[in-house]
Design an enzyme around this catalytic site. Structure first.
Site, PDB file in Angstrom:
ATOM      1  N   GLU A 158       9.396   1.314  10.607  1.00 39.19           N
ATOM      2  CA  GLU A 158      10.524   2.478  10.491  1.00 39.19           C
ATOM      3  C   GLU A 158       9.520   3.731  10.733  1.00 39.19           C
ATOM      4  OE1 GLU A 158      12.700   2.003   7.011  1.00 39.19           O
ATOM      5  OE2 GLU A 158      12.746  -0.155   6.914  1.00 39.19           O
TER       6      GLU A 158
ATOM      7  N   LYS B 205       0.847  -1.286  -0.073  1.00 40.94           N
ATOM      8  CA  LYS B 205      -0.041  -0.079  -0.036  1.00 40.94           C
ATOM      9  C   LYS B 205       0.819   1.239   0.080  1.00 40.94           C
ATOM     10  CE  LYS B 205      -2.199   2.822   2.826  1.00 40.94           C
ATOM     11  NZ  LYS B 205      -2.370   3.967   1.761  1.00 40.94           N
TER      12      LYS B 205
ATOM     13  N   GLU C  36       8.728  15.606  15.850  1.00 41.05           N
ATOM     14  CA  GLU C  36       8.935  15.600  14.450  1.00 41.05           C
ATOM     15  C   GLU C  36       8.386  16.649  13.439  1.00 41.05           C
ATOM     16  OE1 GLU C  36       8.044  12.179  12.047  1.00 41.05           O
ATOM     17  OE2 GLU C  36      10.139  12.135  11.313  1.00 41.05           O
TER      18      GLU C  36
ATOM     19  N   CYS D  27      13.246  10.918   6.818  1.00 42.87           N
ATOM     20  CA  CYS D  27      13.491  10.363   8.176  1.00 42.87           C
ATOM     21  C   CYS D  27      14.964  10.632   8.886  1.00 42.87           C
ATOM     22  CB  CYS D  27      13.079   8.935   8.307  1.00 42.87           C
ATOM     23  SG  CYS D  27      14.384   8.119   7.178  1.00 42.87           S
TER      24      CYS D  27
HETATM   25  P1  NAD Z   1       1.826   7.923   7.839  1.00 39.72           P
HETATM   26  O1  NAD Z   1       1.980   7.098   8.980  1.00 39.72           O
HETATM   27  O2  NAD Z   1       0.671   8.925   8.120  1.00 39.72           O
HETATM   28  O3  NAD Z   1       1.464   7.062   6.374  1.00 39.72           O
HETATM   29  C1  NAD Z   1       2.340   5.936   6.119  1.00 39.72           C
HETATM   30  C2  NAD Z   1       1.521   4.929   5.367  1.00 39.72           C
HETATM   31  O4  NAD Z   1       0.610   4.393   6.495  1.00 39.72           O
HETATM   32  C3  NAD Z   1       0.771   5.453   4.488  1.00 39.72           C
HETATM   33  O5  NAD Z   1       0.587   4.444   3.287  1.00 39.72           O
HETATM   34  C4  NAD Z   1      -0.829   5.600   4.956  1.00 39.72           C
HETATM   35  O6  NAD Z   1      -1.756   5.600   4.051  1.00 39.72           O
HETATM   36  C5  NAD Z   1      -0.798   4.386   5.954  1.00 39.72           C
HETATM   37  N1  NAD Z   1      -1.459   4.129   7.015  1.00 39.72           N
HETATM   38  C6  NAD Z   1      -1.939   5.600   7.749  1.00 39.72           C
HETATM   39  N2  NAD Z   1      -2.908   4.931   8.867  1.00 39.72           N
HETATM   40  C7  NAD Z   1      -2.962   3.768   8.707  1.00 39.72           C
HETATM   41  C8  NAD Z   1      -3.678   2.645   9.599  1.00 39.72           C
HETATM   42  N3  NAD Z   1      -4.438   2.990  10.587  1.00 39.72           N
HETATM   43  N4  NAD Z   1      -3.482   1.529   9.377  1.00 39.72           N
HETATM   44  C9  NAD Z   1      -2.593   1.092   8.325  1.00 39.72           C
HETATM   45  N5  NAD Z   1      -1.933   1.923   7.284  1.00 39.72           N
HETATM   46  C10 NAD Z   1      -1.976   3.088   7.594  1.00 39.72           C
HETATM   47  O7  NAD Z   1       3.335   8.593   7.541  1.00 39.72           O
HETATM   48  P2  NAD Z   1       3.690   9.716   6.458  1.00 39.72           P
HETATM   49  O8  NAD Z   1       3.128  10.854   6.638  1.00 39.72           O
HETATM   50  O9  NAD Z   1       3.231   8.973   5.098  1.00 39.72           O
HETATM   51  O10 NAD Z   1       5.225   9.514   6.374  1.00 39.72           O
HETATM   52  C11 NAD Z   1       6.207  10.317   7.073  1.00 39.72           C
HETATM   53  C12 NAD Z   1       6.684   9.564   8.311  1.00 39.72           C
HETATM   54  O11 NAD Z   1       7.308   8.571   7.998  1.00 39.72           O
HETATM   55  C13 NAD Z   1       7.525  10.478   9.270  1.00 39.72           C
HETATM   56  O12 NAD Z   1       7.358  10.317  10.520  1.00 39.72           O
HETATM   57  C14 NAD Z   1       9.027   9.875   8.808  1.00 39.72           C
HETATM   58  O13 NAD Z   1       9.830  10.122   9.766  1.00 39.72           O
HETATM   59  C15 NAD Z   1       8.538   8.489   8.576  1.00 39.72           C
HETATM   60  N6  NAD Z   1       9.649   7.806   7.911  1.00 39.72           N
HETATM   61  C16 NAD Z   1      10.509   6.973   8.383  1.00 39.72           C
HETATM   62  C17 NAD Z   1      11.319   6.220   7.694  1.00 39.72           C
HETATM   63  C18 NAD Z   1      12.336   5.269   8.475  1.00 39.72           C
HETATM   64  O14 NAD Z   1      13.153   4.740   7.803  1.00 39.72           O
HETATM   65  N7  NAD Z   1      12.560   5.297   9.962  1.00 39.72           N
HETATM   66  C19 NAD Z   1      11.727   6.674   6.346  1.00 39.72           C
HETATM   67  C20 NAD Z   1      10.747   7.316   5.829  1.00 39.72           C
HETATM   68  C21 NAD Z   1       9.832   7.988   6.421  1.00 39.72           C
END
Ligand code: NAD
Length: 478
Positions: free
Chosen positions: A247, A172, A382, A281
């Protein structure tokens, strides 16, 4: 209007309910694509197709898997420009940066294609004429859920090892940047990936994502996203005993010591702060500078910012592009207001920018804030945008205390010419990644992941291959 579709059983299709979500180009603020607003019916169809494909995919030889995954890598390379353009338009990152991420996405497939051939079991002789060996088997159907910040890179970082180990995947992508995952589905089809082995479901996190995570037939979830979403997913997955690779976010410290090479430290810290609009990230968001050189560093850092051209992501000299969505843009601006209310002094930026011809796009100036307490919201939460804070420290002990004082523990970078300081910090800092006199480098051969609330450190190399497999030990008396 670009119509993004789901990919189920080798076919592109709308959501069964025909509902869709609109997606905007962040540089113009205009809707330019739609994607399926998937629900249970689509997830069920994807699960069924994955189930049908599993027996054959999990049993073909590692070499056959290698050939298909390697072909996917070649096709990604061949379509670099096309994919990079789509990524830049969809996500807002500069095109030149998108090209580098597409190259890395091909490398993800190439690395795990070869890993499929190298992945092996161990056996041990024991006293008393016993021997034991372990079998590593694919888990079955696994989920790969990814964020919008490096859309193609992150989704391939998950899908490639999941497929290499013989699993079938329900992926997804983020609803805010789904374009290149859609293109990847076509590439996988062209590369000969059998139908049903990879299924891509588009939709909202709280709906389609939630349904995927809760589905009893999905036994492992590799997730990249926010800490708050990680908590929701953990809560849903725990009673079903699913394996989780998380992550999550970061609030990464950059430690600048007085004995550093100041010129290099300034240049790389500007990059660490604002590359991809600070939406990495790994971005450094808390810059801690030894008191003795604080003013010099600040002056050089602010001077360097004048060369960070902001605007149209498709232009070669653009360093900072657009913020992915209106929602995220508003969130970043609201943090800048919080910083002001907390007594922060804005040294640079702190406001939206309206580049000529792109006045309705979502652009925010690189923003530097000082004078914030370590306990302030903007030094703890963050922000995930082009916003950094500057703080001075007196001693190495102070620096470490400040660096380790947030709930996150993803990455850090340290600038010093003293190898002993570098080693001491590397040992005592609580982050999963530490860069000494550099930033951003990641080697696919090495483990990757955060400490504390930044995740559970299950990614990269053999770690993620192990994550996507179940191990069984067999004991034999001879
Ligand atoms: P997000 O958590 O809003 O969404 C991530 C994914 O999860 C999307 O595909 C979203 O549709 C899905 N999602 C959201 N709610 C869900 C639920 N209840 N159940 C299942 N799936 C769900 O994050 P974002 O805004 O897309 O990404 C930014 C975040 O990602 C930041 O916090 C960043 O630090 C983190 N990030 C971490 C790494 C790492 O390697 N640690 C790498 C890249 C980004």
């Amino acid at each position: 209007m670009l119509k993004i579709l789901n990919f189920i059983n080798g076919n592109h299709c709308e959501a069964v309910n025909k509902n869709f979500i609109e997606n905007s180009n962040p540089s113009t603020g205009l809707v330019y694509s739609t994607l399926p607003d998937s629900d249970e019916q689509d997830v069920e169809r994807a699960i069924e197709s994955a189930q049908n494909a599993y027996n054959s995919w999990s049993n073909i030889s590692a070499e056959s898997r290698f050939k298909i995954l390697n072909r996917i890598a070649e096709l990604i390379d061949e379509k670099n420009e096309e994919l990079a353009l789509a990524e830049s338009i969809d996500q807002g990152m500069p095109l030149w940066f998108a090209r580098t991420q597409v190259t890395l996405s091909a490398q993800n497939f190439r690395f795990f294609a070869t890993a499929a051939m190298q992945y092996s079991s161990t056996n041990h002789s024991m006293e008393g004429n016993y021997v034991n060996y372990n079998q590593k088997s694919p888990i079955g159907i696994v989920a790969c859920i990814s964020s919008w910040n490096l859309p193609l890179y992150i989704i391939t970082w998950k899908i490639a090892p999941a497929l290499a180990t013989g699993n079938c995947v329900i992926a997804k992508p983020s609803e805010f940047a789904p374009a290149t995952a859609f293109m990847l589905s076509e590439i996988c089809y062209q590369a000969g990936l059998p139908n049903g082995v990879l299924n891509i479901i588009n939709g909202r996190g709280e709906k389609a994502g939630n349904i995927i995570v809760s589905h009893p037939k999905i036994k492992a979830i590799s997730f990249t996203g926010k800490l708050s979403t990680g908590k929701v997913i953990s809560t849903l997955a725990a009673p079903l005993f699913k394996k989780l690779s998380l992550e999550l976010g970061g609030k990464n410290p950059v430690l600048i010591f007085a004995d550093c090479n100041l010129e290099k430290a300034v240049k790389e810290t500007v990059r660490a702060s604002f590359l991809n609009q600070g939406e990495l990230c790994r971005s450094g968001s808390r810059i801690l500078v030894e008191e003795k050189i604080y003013n010099n560093f600040k002056k050089a850092f602010l001077t360097e910012l004048k060369y960070q051209s902001l605007g149209n992501p498709l232009l070669n000299d653009t360093k900072i592009g657009a913020i992915v969505s209106k929602q995220h843009y508003d969130k970043i601006l609201s943090y800048i207001e919080i910083a002001k209310a907390e007594g922060g002094k804005i040294l640079f930026g702190g406001e939206p920018v309206f580049p000529k011809g792109l006045e309705n796009g979502w652009f925010i100036s690189p923003t530097v804030i000082e004078n914030l307490k370590n306990e302030s919201i903007c030094n703890r939460e963050e922000i995930f945008g082009p916003v950094v804070t500057l703080t001075s420290f007196k001693t190495e002990v102070d620096a470490l205390e400040i660096a380790n004082s947030t709930d996150y523990g993803l990455a850090s970078s340290v600038w010093t010419e003293n190898i002993q300081t570098a080693h001491r910090i590397a040992t005592n800092i609580k982050t999963g990644l530490v860069w000494i006199n550099c930033w951003m480098y990641v080697d696919t051969k090495s483990p990757f992941g955060g400490m504390k609330n930044s995740g559970n450190g299950n990614s990269g190399a053999w770690n993620i291959m192990d994550f996507f497999t179940e191990q069984k030990n067999v004991y034999i008396k001879y």
